[in-house]
Scaffold this active site. Structure first.
Site, PDB file in Angstrom:
ATOM      1  N   ASP A  36       3.763  -0.984  14.006  1.00  0.00           N
ATOM      2  CA  ASP A  36       4.612   0.071  13.515  1.00  0.00           C
ATOM      3  C   ASP A  36       5.221   1.181  14.591  1.00  0.00           C
ATOM      4  OD1 ASP A  36       5.045   0.642  10.184  1.00  0.00           O
ATOM      5  OD2 ASP A  36       5.777   2.388  11.343  1.00  0.00           O
ATOM      6  N   ASN A  89       8.599  -7.723   9.301  1.00  0.00           N
ATOM      7  CA  ASN A  89       9.012  -7.096   8.079  1.00  0.00           C
ATOM      8  C   ASN A  89       9.677  -5.758   8.238  1.00  0.00           C
ATOM      9  OD1 ASN A  89       8.378  -6.347   5.138  1.00  0.00           O
ATOM     10  ND2 ASN A  89       7.093  -4.975   6.336  1.00  0.00           N
ATOM     11  N   TYR A 157      22.983  -2.639   5.802  1.00  0.00           N
ATOM     12  CA  TYR A 157      21.936  -3.368   5.454  1.00  0.00           C
ATOM     13  C   TYR A 157      22.151  -4.847   4.947  1.00  0.00           C
ATOM     14  CZ  TYR A 157      17.363  -3.809   2.826  1.00  0.00           C
ATOM     15  OH  TYR A 157      16.050  -4.006   2.356  1.00  0.00           O
ATOM     16  N   LYS A 161      20.514  -8.063   6.558  1.00  0.00           N
ATOM     17  CA  LYS A 161      19.597  -9.029   5.686  1.00  0.00           C
ATOM     18  C   LYS A 161      20.203 -10.616   5.806  1.00  0.00           C
ATOM     19  CE  LYS A 161      16.355  -6.194   5.036  1.00  0.00           C
ATOM     20  NZ  LYS A 161      15.358  -6.397   6.068  1.00  0.00           N
ATOM     21  N   THR A 192       8.831   1.276  -3.540  1.00  0.00           N
ATOM     22  CA  THR A 192       8.296   1.666  -2.505  1.00  0.00           C
ATOM     23  C   THR A 192       9.273   3.010  -1.919  1.00  0.00           C
ATOM     24  OG1 THR A 192       9.782   0.271  -1.175  1.00  0.00           O
ATOM     25  CG2 THR A 192       7.643  -0.714  -1.745  1.00  0.00           C
TER      26      THR A 192
HETATM   27  P1  NAD Z   1       8.664   1.191   4.163  1.00  0.00           P
HETATM   28  O1  NAD Z   1       9.623   2.058   4.527  1.00  0.00           O
HETATM   29  O2  NAD Z   1       7.656   1.604   3.195  1.00  0.00           O
HETATM   30  O3  NAD Z   1       7.926   0.362   5.563  1.00  0.00           O
HETATM   31  C1  NAD Z   1       8.650  -0.073   6.523  1.00  0.00           C
HETATM   32  C2  NAD Z   1       8.015   0.199   7.720  1.00  0.00           C
HETATM   33  O4  NAD Z   1       8.604  -0.170   8.999  1.00  0.00           O
HETATM   34  C3  NAD Z   1       7.757   1.784   7.884  1.00  0.00           C
HETATM   35  O5  NAD Z   1       6.135   1.827   8.194  1.00  0.00           O
HETATM   36  C4  NAD Z   1       8.445   2.204   9.309  1.00  0.00           C
HETATM   37  O6  NAD Z   1       7.695   3.431  10.196  1.00  0.00           O
HETATM   38  C5  NAD Z   1       8.590   0.896  10.174  1.00  0.00           C
HETATM   39  N1  NAD Z   1       9.646   0.619  10.752  1.00  0.00           N
HETATM   40  C6  NAD Z   1      10.894   1.226  10.583  1.00  0.00           C
HETATM   41  N2  NAD Z   1      11.790   1.185  11.619  1.00  0.00           N
HETATM   42  C7  NAD Z   1      10.835   0.331  12.694  1.00  0.00           C
HETATM   43  C8  NAD Z   1      11.036  -0.093  14.148  1.00  0.00           C
HETATM   44  N3  NAD Z   1      12.099   0.051  14.591  1.00  0.00           N
HETATM   45  N4  NAD Z   1       9.825  -0.617  14.716  1.00  0.00           N
HETATM   46  C9  NAD Z   1       8.762  -0.651  13.870  1.00  0.00           C
HETATM   47  N5  NAD Z   1       8.356  -0.250  12.765  1.00  0.00           N
HETATM   48  C10 NAD Z   1       9.401   0.115  12.050  1.00  0.00           C
HETATM   49  O7  NAD Z   1       9.618  -0.094   3.473  1.00  0.00           O
HETATM   50  P2  NAD Z   1       9.073  -1.567   2.417  1.00  0.00           P
HETATM   51  O8  NAD Z   1       9.786  -1.219   1.435  1.00  0.00           O
HETATM   52  O9  NAD Z   1       8.028  -1.760   2.783  1.00  0.00           O
HETATM   53  O10 NAD Z   1      10.259  -2.575   3.362  1.00  0.00           O
HETATM   54  C11 NAD Z   1       9.758  -3.467   4.299  1.00  0.00           C
HETATM   55  C12 NAD Z   1      10.828  -4.668   4.357  1.00  0.00           C
HETATM   56  O11 NAD Z   1      11.321  -4.965   3.278  1.00  0.00           O
HETATM   57  C13 NAD Z   1      12.233  -4.038   4.885  1.00  0.00           C
HETATM   58  O12 NAD Z   1      12.446  -4.998   5.743  1.00  0.00           O
HETATM   59  C14 NAD Z   1      13.006  -3.794   3.856  1.00  0.00           C
HETATM   60  O13 NAD Z   1      14.340  -3.925   4.337  1.00  0.00           O
HETATM   61  C15 NAD Z   1      12.586  -4.951   2.847  1.00  0.00           C
HETATM   62  N6  NAD Z   1      12.933  -4.840   1.580  1.00  0.00           N
HETATM   63  C16 NAD Z   1      12.369  -3.711   0.770  1.00  0.00           C
HETATM   64  C17 NAD Z   1      12.735  -3.680  -0.452  1.00  0.00           C
HETATM   65  C18 NAD Z   1      12.405  -2.476  -1.477  1.00  0.00           C
HETATM   66  O14 NAD Z   1      13.093  -2.544  -2.397  1.00  0.00           O
HETATM   67  N7  NAD Z   1      11.612  -1.618  -1.001  1.00  0.00           N
HETATM   68  C19 NAD Z   1      13.704  -4.878  -1.141  1.00  0.00           C
HETATM   69  C20 NAD Z   1      13.874  -5.636  -0.191  1.00  0.00           C
HETATM   70  C21 NAD Z   1      13.579  -5.938   1.063  1.00  0.00           C
END
Ligand code: NAD
Length: 258
Positions: A36, A89, A157, A161, A192
């Site tokens: 992270d 992720n 975004y 994706k 989240t």
């Molecule tokens: P989150 O913000 O809770 O966690 C994301 C993590 O990624 C954080 O800990 C952040 O520090 C880390 N991060 C960000 N940029 C980074 C980088 N450049 N290098 C390393 N780490 C980095 O988000 P989440 O909801 O757990 O999302 C995780 C994945 O799921 C993402 O790719 C997001 O696009 C995708 N997603 C989320 C949702 C939703 O509703 N939350 C829906 C569809 C897809």
């Protein structure tokens, strides 16, 4: 256990889906490299895994950097001697992301660099390491918005994706005979931090909930269960999929309450 003897790397392990998945992978027997940008959050995940009695390491890295991506894989194999599972992720949803007219080039570049290039760089360094370990599974986090048009615009975004889906599909075909499976996990809207920050009013949240047949946001832990199945040998004939876990959104034309 479902990941016994496996070494897994999880990016974005400091929060949300990544944290839940790192914990679940470890609970299922994997040794886990947690990656992270936020060192503090990432170390908290590693501490939680250690408290479960499992083994994990924290690697602070920016997935949009080639140097960092190469280092995260090299550190993992140096420590654990192999790599079998990679969960690419980490991702962002920028609050200034909107329609094409409103979105700045800076927001576009930042989003594409982390969400799309980050996955490319992960695969670039993970594939040789997984190959050298006798094969395995890569899961790239996309989103349901790569499949459906969203009324709440987030052009950078959505495009990022879409890139993850296309990239995962092609890599799955290219590496199908190398013992490496690649699938894209497409979560629906989750409760989240990432999404709750983006949908920052009750009105915005309600507007999104109308489209979900189940009538609720998903949980990060539910995505972790899907990632675990894709990571394990239970999904041994599954590759190249857009693996949708979305409470029924992509199946719906009209939802029960709308
Ligand atoms: P989150 O913000 O809770 O966690 C994301 C993590 O990624 C954080 O800990 C952040 O520090 C880390 N991060 C960000 N940029 C980074 C980088 N450049 N290098 C390393 N780490 C980095 O988000 P989440 O909801 O757990 O999302 C995780 C994945 O799921 C993402 O790719 C997001 O696009 C995708 N997603 C989320 C949702 C939703 O509703 N939350 C829906 C569809 C897809």
């Amino acid at each position: 256990m479902r990941l016994d003897g496996k070494v897994a790397l999880v990016t974005g392990a400091g929060s949300g889906i990544g944290r839940e998945t790192a914990l679940l992978f470890a609970e299922n027997g994997a040794r886990v490299a947690c990656v992270d940008l936020s060192a503090e959050a990432n170390e908290a995940t590693v501490a939680a895994i250690a408290a479960q009695g499992s083994e994990a390491i924290a690697i602070a890295a920016d997935v949009s950097s080639a140097e960092d991506s190469e280092r995260m894989v090299a550190t993992t194999t140096a420590r654990f001697g192999a790599l079998h599972v990679a969960f690419n992720n980490a991702g962002i949803m920028h609050s200034d992301d909107g329609d094409a007219v409103a979105t700045s080039e800076r927001t576009w570049d930042l989003t594409m660099n982390i969400n799309a290039k980050g996955v490319f760089l992960g695969c670039k360094y993970e594939i040789p390491a997984i190959s050298a370990s006798g094969g395995g599974s890569i899961i790239n986090t996309a989103s349901f918005v790569a499949i459906m048009g969203a009324a709440t615009p987030q052009i950078a975004y959505t495009a990022s994706k879409g890139a993850v889906l296309a990239m995962t599909r092609e890599l799955a075909v290219v590496h199908a005979r190398d013992g490496i499976r690649l699938n894209a996990l497409c979560p629906g809207p989750l409760r989240t931090e990432l999404l709750m920050k983006f949908l920052d009013t009750d009105e915005k949240k309600e507007r999104r909930l109308v489209h979900i047949p189940m009538g609720r946001f998903g949980e990060a832990a539910e995505m972790a269960q899907a990632a675990l199945w894709l990571a394990s040998d239970e999904s041994s004939f599954v590759t190249g999929t857009d693996f949708v876990v979305d409470g029924g959104i992509t199946a719906a034309y009209v939802t029960p309450e709308s």
